[in-house]
Write a protein that holds these residues in place. Structure first.
Motif, PDB file in Angstrom:
ATOM      1  N   PHE A  23       1.082  -1.011   0.071  1.00 52.70           N
ATOM      2  CA  PHE A  23      -0.064   0.144  -0.051  1.00 52.70           C
ATOM      3  C   PHE A  23       0.758   1.202  -0.237  1.00 52.70           C
ATOM      4  CE2 PHE A  23      -2.097   3.149   2.825  1.00 52.70           C
ATOM      5  CZ  PHE A  23      -2.869   3.645   1.854  1.00 52.70           C
ATOM      6  N   LEU A  24       1.848   1.301   0.848  1.00 50.43           N
ATOM      7  CA  LEU A  24       2.683   2.361   0.859  1.00 50.43           C
ATOM      8  C   LEU A  24       3.657   2.600  -0.046  1.00 50.43           C
ATOM      9  CD1 LEU A  24       3.561   1.809   4.580  1.00 50.43           C
ATOM     10  CD2 LEU A  24       2.234   4.180   3.563  1.00 50.43           C
ATOM     11  N   ILE A  25       4.187   1.503  -0.859  1.00 51.58           N
ATOM     12  CA  ILE A  25       4.770   1.609  -1.993  1.00 51.58           C
ATOM     13  C   ILE A  25       4.020   2.263  -3.230  1.00 51.58           C
ATOM     14  CG2 ILE A  25       5.655   0.189  -4.123  1.00 51.58           C
ATOM     15  CD1 ILE A  25       6.833  -1.889  -1.815  1.00 51.58           C
ATOM     16  N   THR A  26       2.677   1.817  -3.198  1.00 43.63           N
ATOM     17  CA  THR A  26       1.619   2.238  -4.025  1.00 43.63           C
ATOM     18  C   THR A  26       1.446   3.870  -3.822  1.00 43.63           C
ATOM     19  OG1 THR A  26       0.727   0.269  -4.460  1.00 43.63           O
ATOM     20  CG2 THR A  26      -0.510   2.146  -5.279  1.00 43.63           C
ATOM     21  N   ILE A  27       1.308   4.362  -2.903  1.00 47.45           N
ATOM     22  CA  ILE A  27       1.065   5.585  -2.637  1.00 47.45           C
ATOM     23  C   ILE A  27       2.384   6.445  -3.129  1.00 47.45           C
ATOM     24  CG2 ILE A  27       1.181   7.399  -0.665  1.00 47.45           C
ATOM     25  CD1 ILE A  27      -1.567   6.010  -1.104  1.00 47.45           C
ATOM     26  N   ARG A  28       3.659   5.821  -2.896  1.00 50.01           N
ATOM     27  CA  ARG A  28       4.569   6.600  -3.305  1.00 50.01           C
ATOM     28  C   ARG A  28       4.824   6.808  -4.745  1.00 50.01           C
ATOM     29  NH1 ARG A  28      10.823   6.303  -0.723  1.00 50.01           N
ATOM     30  NH2 ARG A  28      12.114   7.561  -2.336  1.00 50.01           N
ATOM     31  N   LEU A  29       4.462   5.516  -5.325  1.00 50.12           N
ATOM     32  CA  LEU A  29       4.575   5.563  -6.916  1.00 50.12           C
ATOM     33  C   LEU A  29       3.567   6.691  -7.441  1.00 50.12           C
ATOM     34  CD1 LEU A  29       5.257   1.755  -7.597  1.00 50.12           C
ATOM     35  CD2 LEU A  29       6.801   3.827  -7.662  1.00 50.12           C
ATOM     36  N   ILE A  30       2.247   6.511  -6.827  1.00 47.33           N
ATOM     37  CA  ILE A  30       1.437   7.260  -7.471  1.00 47.33           C
ATOM     38  C   ILE A  30       1.680   9.016  -7.320  1.00 47.33           C
ATOM     39  CG2 ILE A  30      -1.156   8.284  -7.145  1.00 47.33           C
ATOM     40  CD1 ILE A  30      -1.847   5.073  -6.712  1.00 47.33           C
ATOM     41  N   ALA A  31       2.227   9.071  -6.073  1.00 45.24           N
ATOM     42  CA  ALA A  31       2.570  10.411  -5.652  1.00 45.24           C
ATOM     43  C   ALA A  31       3.759  11.169  -6.523  1.00 45.24           C
ATOM     44  CB  ALA A  31       3.117  10.667  -4.456  1.00 45.24           C
ATOM     45  N   THR A  32       4.763   9.978  -7.100  1.00 43.50           N
ATOM     46  CA  THR A  32       5.820  10.459  -7.856  1.00 43.50           C
ATOM     47  C   THR A  32       5.420  10.747  -9.288  1.00 43.50           C
ATOM     48  OG1 THR A  32       7.397   9.060  -6.703  1.00 43.50           O
ATOM     49  CG2 THR A  32       7.929   9.671  -8.753  1.00 43.50           C
ATOM     50  N   ILE A  33       4.783   9.843  -9.697  1.00 44.11           N
ATOM     51  CA  ILE A  33       3.953   9.979 -11.211  1.00 44.11           C
ATOM     52  C   ILE A  33       3.300  11.399 -11.001  1.00 44.11           C
ATOM     53  CG2 ILE A  33       2.052   9.096 -12.502  1.00 44.11           C
ATOM     54  CD1 ILE A  33       3.103   6.336 -11.545  1.00 44.11           C
TER      55      ILE A  33
END
Length: 150
Positions: A23-33
């Motif tokens: 979940f936290l990896i997904t949050i980081r990737l979405i925020a980066t994108i």
């Protein structure tokens, strides 16, 4: 509900730990994108996205901690079995959520130090060892707390 997955060779569930990390990896990737889409340069976008993950983690963790501390008197030497079952499950979930954060964050520290054009061995810098040591120690004590039901 998260399917139950135990740490190999034990009956210690790590399901919520793994889901939390993903979940936290997904949050980081979405925020980066999203930040890069808005025109942010790559490195500042990645650093800001790391902060977004930290804010999301804290925002979800703190209400659970408040409930835990307001509903059952904390006594570090008391066995967890003295607390109501729902409280035991809440504490277990909070510990798994924090362990998931440690796994997520340590993974990104390692991944950000790998340059495949040079080597697949991470090129750590001074503070990396301090942060990774902190993540290892924190994961260890939170997991031991769950194993011993402290």
């Amino acid at each position: 509900m998260v399917p139950k997955f135990n740490f190999p060779g034990t009956n210690l569930s790590v399901s919520f730990t793994l889901v939390s990390s993903l979940f936290l990896i997904t949050i980081r990737l979405i925020a980066t994108i999203n930040l890069e889409f808005l025109g942010w340069p790559e490195v500042p976008a990645d650093e800001a996205a790391a902060s977004v993950s930290g804010v999301v983690h804290s925002s979800l963790l703190c209400p659970g901690l408040i409930v835990a501390f307001l509903t059952h008197r904390y006594n570090p030497s008391e066995h967890i079995s003295k607390a109501p079952q729902w409280w035991q499950e809440l504490v277990d979930a909070l510990l798994q959520f924090c362990t998931g954060y440690m796994i997520y964050d340590a993974s990104f520290i390692v991944m950000n130090r790998i340059d495949p054009s040079v080597s697949w061995i991470p090129a750590f810098v001074g503070d990396d060892f301090l942060f990774l040591g902190h993540h290892f120690a924190t994961t260890t004590y939170m997991t031991q707390t769950r194993i011993y039901k402290a």
